[in-house]
Design a protein around this motif. Structure first.
Motif, short mmCIF file in Angstrom:
data_model
loop_
_atom_site.label_atom_id
_atom_site.label_comp_id
_atom_site.label_asym_id
_atom_site.label_seq_id
_atom_site.Cartn_x
_atom_site.Cartn_y
_atom_site.Cartn_z
N GLY A 93 0.78 -1.23 0.00
CA GLY A 93 0.00 0.00 0.00
C GLY A 93 0.81 1.28 0.00
N SER A 94 2.11 1.19 -0.25
CA SER A 94 2.95 2.38 -0.17
C SER A 94 2.86 3.28 -1.40
CB SER A 94 4.41 1.97 0.06
OG SER A 94 4.88 1.19 -1.03
N LEU A 95 2.28 2.78 -2.48
CA LEU A 95 2.18 3.58 -3.72
C LEU A 95 0.73 3.64 -4.21
CD1 LEU A 95 5.38 2.22 -5.48
CD2 LEU A 95 5.08 4.48 -4.46
N PRO A 96 -0.10 4.40 -3.49
CA PRO A 96 -1.51 4.45 -3.89
C PRO A 96 -1.75 5.04 -5.28
CG PRO A 96 -1.06 6.06 -2.16
CD PRO A 96 0.16 5.20 -2.30
N LYS A 97 -0.84 5.89 -5.75
CA LYS A 97 -1.02 6.44 -7.11
C LYS A 97 -0.97 5.33 -8.15
CE LYS A 97 0.68 11.15 -6.32
NZ LYS A 97 0.41 11.23 -4.92
N VAL A 98 -0.06 4.38 -7.98
CA VAL A 98 0.02 3.23 -8.89
C VAL A 98 -1.20 2.33 -8.69
CG1 VAL A 98 1.36 1.19 -9.55
CG2 VAL A 98 2.54 3.33 -8.97
N MET A 99 -1.59 2.12 -7.45
CA MET A 99 -2.78 1.30 -7.17
C MET A 99 -4.00 1.88 -7.89
SD MET A 99 -2.31 0.48 -3.10
CE MET A 99 -3.90 -0.35 -2.97
N LYS A 100 -4.14 3.18 -7.86
CA LYS A 100 -5.29 3.83 -8.50
C LYS A 100 -5.27 3.59 -10.01
CE LYS A 100 -7.86 8.06 -8.50
NZ LYS A 100 -8.36 8.99 -7.54
N ILE A 101 -4.09 3.64 -10.62
CA ILE A 101 -3.97 3.44 -12.07
C ILE A 101 -4.34 2.01 -12.45
CG2 ILE A 101 -2.30 3.30 -13.96
CD1 ILE A 101 -0.85 5.70 -12.55
#
Length: 138
Positions: free
Chosen positions: A41-49
């Motif tokens: 969960g450290s990179l929510p921007k990537v998760m969102k994509i």
């Protein structure tokens, strides 16, 4: 029989665009299977994509998120609660998401309770799995 494609790591989201391309290829080749990405969960921007292309996340909750010092002791770096909250929100919106916690020896039952309370409030009703801790072999 394969029930689900799981992308795990290390931390798969550090690969950003390459991860998205892999997921797109998997969607084309095996669109019949759900896809889940395991993440801290450290990179929510990537998760969102990638969230628009997958069916869920397995999001690690390593300590009570509202106890920053404890979380940082476990991850051995700075913990960004705001980013983690965003990751939880993104993950909780997908049908195959689970939250998981390793029962580290230093986590007390009260800590596990705090994690459960946090997830009952913010986790969108997704399952919380407690995984056993195994001492590394030397």
């Amino acid at each position: 029989m394969i029930d689900m494609l799981i992308i795990s790591g290390g931390e798969p989201t550090i690969h950003g665009d390459s991860l998205l391309e892999l997921i797109k290829i998997l969607r084309i080749r095996r669109g019949d299977l759900p896809i889940r990405v395991d993440t801290n969960g450290s990179l929510p921007k990537v998760m969102k994509i990638i969230a628009d292309y997958i069916d869920g996340f397995a999001l690690d909750v390593k300590a009570p998120p509202l106890r920053r010092e404890m979380y940082e002791r476990i991850i051995r770096r700075e913990f960004d609660l705001e980013s983690f909250m965003e990751a939880v929100e993104i993950a909780s919106g997908l049908p195959y998401t689970i939250f998981r916690t390793v029962r580290y020896p230093w986590l007390r039952e009260e800590d596990i309770g705090e994690i459960r309370e946090f997830l009952s409030r913010y986790g969108g009703g997704k399952p919380h799995i407690i995984n056993p801790y195994f001492e590394p072999e030397h």
